[in-house]
Write an enzyme that holds these catalytic residues in place. Structure first.
Site, PDB file in Angstrom:
ATOM      1  N   ARG A  43       0.787  -1.236   0.000  1.00  0.00           N
ATOM      2  CA  ARG A  43       0.000   0.000   0.000  1.00  0.00           C
ATOM      3  C   ARG A  43       0.816   1.282   0.000  1.00  0.00           C
ATOM      4  O   ARG A  43       0.422   2.290  -0.528  1.00  0.00           O
ATOM      5  CB  ARG A  43      -0.815   0.012   1.288  1.00  0.00           C
ATOM      6  CG  ARG A  43      -2.272   0.078   1.101  1.00  0.00           C
ATOM      7  CD  ARG A  43      -2.951   0.067   2.416  1.00  0.00           C
ATOM      8  NE  ARG A  43      -2.296  -0.826   3.374  1.00  0.00           N
ATOM      9  CZ  ARG A  43      -2.933  -1.528   4.292  1.00  0.00           C
ATOM     10  NH1 ARG A  43      -4.229  -1.461   4.364  1.00  0.00           N
ATOM     11  NH2 ARG A  43      -2.304  -2.292   5.139  1.00  0.00           N
ATOM     12  N   ASP A  86      -3.049   0.317  -4.845  1.00  0.00           N
ATOM     13  CA  ASP A  86      -4.290   0.308  -4.092  1.00  0.00           C
ATOM     14  C   ASP A  86      -5.097  -0.830  -4.719  1.00  0.00           C
ATOM     15  O   ASP A  86      -5.452  -0.769  -5.904  1.00  0.00           O
ATOM     16  CB  ASP A  86      -4.986   1.666  -4.259  1.00  0.00           C
ATOM     17  CG  ASP A  86      -6.336   1.672  -3.561  1.00  0.00           C
ATOM     18  OD1 ASP A  86      -6.914   0.577  -3.379  1.00  0.00           O
ATOM     19  OD2 ASP A  86      -6.801   2.765  -3.215  1.00  0.00           O
ATOM     20  N   LYS A 146      -2.982 -19.922   2.719  1.00  0.00           N
ATOM     21  CA  LYS A 146      -4.045 -20.144   3.703  1.00  0.00           C
ATOM     22  C   LYS A 146      -4.115 -18.978   4.673  1.00  0.00           C
ATOM     23  O   LYS A 146      -3.131 -18.268   4.788  1.00  0.00           O
ATOM     24  CB  LYS A 146      -3.838 -21.479   4.415  1.00  0.00           C
ATOM     25  CG  LYS A 146      -2.844 -21.440   5.580  1.00  0.00           C
ATOM     26  CD  LYS A 146      -2.770 -22.764   6.286  1.00  0.00           C
ATOM     27  CE  LYS A 146      -3.478 -22.794   7.603  1.00  0.00           C
ATOM     28  NZ  LYS A 146      -2.783 -22.146   8.699  1.00  0.00           N
ATOM     29  N   HIS A 176       1.718 -25.519   3.226  1.00  0.00           N
ATOM     30  CA  HIS A 176       3.178 -25.631   3.239  1.00  0.00           C
ATOM     31  C   HIS A 176       3.667 -26.962   3.805  1.00  0.00           C
ATOM     32  O   HIS A 176       4.789 -27.360   3.557  1.00  0.00           O
ATOM     33  CB  HIS A 176       3.832 -24.426   3.931  1.00  0.00           C
ATOM     34  CG  HIS A 176       3.798 -24.468   5.424  1.00  0.00           C
ATOM     35  ND1 HIS A 176       2.704 -24.102   6.152  1.00  0.00           N
ATOM     36  CD2 HIS A 176       4.734 -24.827   6.329  1.00  0.00           C
ATOM     37  CE1 HIS A 176       2.974 -24.237   7.443  1.00  0.00           C
ATOM     38  NE2 HIS A 176       4.196 -24.677   7.588  1.00  0.00           N
ATOM     39  N   GLU A 214       3.557 -28.085  18.681  1.00  0.00           N
ATOM     40  CA  GLU A 214       4.407 -26.891  18.706  1.00  0.00           C
ATOM     41  C   GLU A 214       4.730 -26.530  20.149  1.00  0.00           C
ATOM     42  O   GLU A 214       3.872 -26.653  21.026  1.00  0.00           O
ATOM     43  CB  GLU A 214       3.688 -25.727  18.048  1.00  0.00           C
ATOM     44  CG  GLU A 214       3.401 -25.950  16.588  1.00  0.00           C
ATOM     45  CD  GLU A 214       2.773 -24.721  15.941  1.00  0.00           C
ATOM     46  OE1 GLU A 214       3.523 -23.829  15.541  1.00  0.00           O
ATOM     47  OE2 GLU A 214       1.539 -24.657  15.882  1.00  0.00           O
ATOM     48  N   HIS A 238      -3.281 -28.901   7.276  1.00  0.00           N
ATOM     49  CA  HIS A 238      -2.025 -29.657   7.362  1.00  0.00           C
ATOM     50  C   HIS A 238      -2.243 -31.122   7.778  1.00  0.00           C
ATOM     51  O   HIS A 238      -1.746 -32.040   7.136  1.00  0.00           O
ATOM     52  CB  HIS A 238      -1.077 -28.995   8.366  1.00  0.00           C
ATOM     53  CG  HIS A 238      -0.827 -27.541   8.097  1.00  0.00           C
ATOM     54  ND1 HIS A 238      -0.689 -27.030   6.830  1.00  0.00           N
ATOM     55  CD2 HIS A 238      -0.670 -26.475   8.934  1.00  0.00           C
ATOM     56  CE1 HIS A 238      -0.471 -25.730   6.892  1.00  0.00           C
ATOM     57  NE2 HIS A 238      -0.456 -25.362   8.159  1.00  0.00           N
TER      58      HIS A 238
HETATM   59  C1  BG6 Z   1       0.691 -22.363  10.074  1.00  0.00           C
HETATM   60  C2  BG6 Z   1      -0.195 -22.005  11.239  1.00  0.00           C
HETATM   61  O1  BG6 Z   1      -0.083 -22.769   8.977  1.00  0.00           O
HETATM   62  O2  BG6 Z   1       1.560 -23.415  10.451  1.00  0.00           O
HETATM   63  C3  BG6 Z   1       0.637 -21.637  12.455  1.00  0.00           C
HETATM   64  O3  BG6 Z   1      -1.041 -20.921  10.881  1.00  0.00           O
HETATM   65  C4  BG6 Z   1       1.630 -22.720  12.763  1.00  0.00           C
HETATM   66  O4  BG6 Z   1      -0.203 -21.380  13.585  1.00  0.00           O
HETATM   67  C5  BG6 Z   1       2.421 -23.100  11.529  1.00  0.00           C
HETATM   68  O5  BG6 Z   1       2.499 -22.251  13.788  1.00  0.00           O
HETATM   69  C6  BG6 Z   1       3.297 -24.303  11.782  1.00  0.00           C
HETATM   70  O6  BG6 Z   1       4.145 -24.502  10.709  1.00  0.00           O
HETATM   71  P1  BG6 Z   1       5.551 -25.200  10.908  1.00  0.00           P
HETATM   72  O7  BG6 Z   1       6.066 -25.387   9.531  1.00  0.00           O
HETATM   73  O8  BG6 Z   1       6.386 -24.277  11.753  1.00  0.00           O
HETATM   74  O9  BG6 Z   1       5.275 -26.479  11.617  1.00  0.00           O
END
Ligand code: BG6
Length: 485
Positions: A43, A86, A146, A176, A214, A238
């Site tokens: 922006r 924009d 996402k 990912h 995590e 995931h």
């Molecule tokens: C993301 C989530 O898609 O994946 C996060 O939004 C999460 O909340 C992350 O921490 C975990 O990814 P990775 O690759 O660090 O395990």
């Protein structure tokens, strides 16, 4: 091959935390096609040089091994450009089109990859404007990050707009986790070797566990997270994608659609939830204060930007089944959470015990552990006669394959892999719209049941493996989570 990569959301977190480091690594490894330009769009007004300086500063926050030296950055920075836009203004898209089609020295690139690293509520307007500006021709690919919707309806709406502008083959929906090396190894293990396939079924497998744990909490993302929760943030995408990779039938070719057709069949075969089975087979939790890695950490409700009394889940464990001939009756347990005992992502395939034991003592069954994080690798747990003392007593041993050590120079991070695939037009590791909608369809009854439930998430101490009910869920079937075995 030449390419233009346009990053909408060019000053946002995702861009500087994940995409720029990944692009830099691809550049450093010589994997990024030579003739490329990267255009960040945002922006505010900045020159190319100001943007390069902004990215250079941000690299200070990236893991050290992934930071460029001054010289390396100078070479990488030559690819970087910046443009103020924009996103509601048609003439700004017309300007972008000129940049892509007319202002490129040597003529337009072989492909233009438009990466929407913005808040998803902007996806419809960006797609519509790209279409109106004619930026949807066959050379164009659009990458969608996402979260793609927050329920089935919103995901369908995004897909409707995307489909009205782009062909399905032009849409690259990122998950990912599919870019993680362990996931590609899982495909190689299953479909590049004949060894496991005959065992990959209910006759030999007792249960499968997918854990995405995590150690971190929600950090400064409390506001985003509180409207999302672990089910939408990690399970819908995931964890389910990993489940499809484990459970799918062998595709007839390695083409993207051959693979995605098989993954979709798995999603369609998942046992649907009812309010009763949600109460029985799904455990949700929320972390309280505790200790992670020796550090005292606050509970979820004390994190910044988390509303008082929030009932958002930071942990989910669930039991499901894939209702087909291969998997009938085999429990699949999925578990994910923040502030758990460790950063640990793995898939454990627990094989059945021997039908008739002849050795005394240990009766541990074989298991295959596919490790995604913190390292990626494979462990096959066996019992062996280790020689000491009574040779009839078996001891557990494991065949251990550490991919980082085995192929040190070839490791490619998830975003690097996926960005290179998007540039090359390889859709195998991207999610098709029907898969994504089916995943929403499956999780929605859980979300609905939770809105009716007055109890809310169960508390668990930060640094634990989640609420005790998660262990009970697995124990009910006579099994235990990997760390309790
Ligand atoms: C993301 C989530 O898609 O994946 C996060 O939004 C999460 O909340 C992350 O921490 C975990 O990814 P990775 O690759 O660090 O395990």
């Amino acid at each position: 091959m030449s390419f233009d990569l346009v990053l909408f959301g060019g000053t946002g977190d995702l861009t500087w935390r994940k995409l720029m480091p990944a692009l830099f690594q691809a550049h450093r490894h010589g994997k990024l096609p030579q003739d490329g330009r990267i255009l960040a769009v945002a922006r505010d007004e900045r020159s190319d040089d100001e943007y390069r300086a902004f990215i250079k500063d941000r690299f200070a926050e990236v893991e050290e091994s992934k930071r460029p030296s001054d010289e390396e950055f100078a070479r990488f920075a030559a690819l970087l450009h910046y443009r103020r836009m924009d996103l509601s203004q048609p003439e700004h898209y017309a300007g972008l089109r000129r940049w892509i089609e007319e202002e490129r020295p040597g003529g337009p690139a072989d492909t233009a990859v438009l990466y929407l690293a913005t808040s998803p509520y902007l996806f419809p307007v960006i797609c519509e404007q790209l279409g109106a500006a004619g930026l949807n021709g066959p050379r164009v690919r659009v990458v969608l990050e996402k979260p793609l919707g927050h329920d089935l309806k919103s995901a369908q709406e995004i897909n409707r707009v995307v489909r009205s502008v782009f062909q399905e083959q032009q849409a690259f929906r990122i998950d990912h986790y599919l870019g993680k090396p362990a996931v590609q190894n899982l495909m190689a293990l299953r479909f590049g070797n004949a060894l496991f396939e005959p065992l990959w079924r209910r006759e030999s497998i007792a249960n499968i566990q997918i854990t995405l744990a995590e150690g971190l909490g929600v950090g400064t993302r409390g506001d985003y997270y509180d409207t999302t929760g672990a089910l939408r943030d990690m399970v819908q995408n995931h964890a389910l994608q990993l489940l499809t990779m484990i459970a799918m039938e062998p595709p007839s070719t390695s083409d993207a659609d051959a693979i995605r057709d098989e993954k979709l069949k798995v999603l369609r075969s998942l046992k649907p939830f009812s309010p009763e089975t949600v109460a029985r087979d799904v455990v949700r939790g929320q972390y309280r204060a505790g200790t992670v890695d020796g550090q005292a950490v606050p509970g979820y409700l004390d994190e910044v930007k988390v509303p008082a009394g929030s009932r958002c889940e930071t942990f989910v464990a669930l039991r499901t089944e894939v209702q087909n001939w291969r998997w009938a009756g085999v429990p699949f347990y999925l578990r994910t959470g923040k502030r758990l005992a460790a950063r640990d992502a793995q898939i454990v395939v627990n094989f059945r015990e021997v039908p008739h034991p002849i050795f005394p003592g240990t009766r541990q069954a074989n298991k295959l552990v596919i490790k995604l994080q913190p390292e990626d690798g494979l462990e096959l747990h066996l019992l062996a006669a280790t020689g000491g003392g009574n040779n009839e007593t078996l001891s557990p041993v494991s065949l251990d394959l550490d991919f980082d050590k085995a192929f040190p120079s070839e490791r490619v991070g998830a975003y690097e892999r996926l960005l290179l695939d998007a540039i090359a037009g390889r859709l195998n590791l991207f999610v098709r719209s029907d898969e994504q909608e089916q995943a929403w369809r499956w999780v929605e009854p859980v979300l609905d049941a939770w809105t009716q439930d007055t109890v809310g998430p169960r508390p668990y101490a930060a640094g634990s493996w989640g609420p005790p009910a998660a262990s009970a869920l697995v124990a009910r079937d006579g099994f235990a989570w990997a760390e309790e075995q």
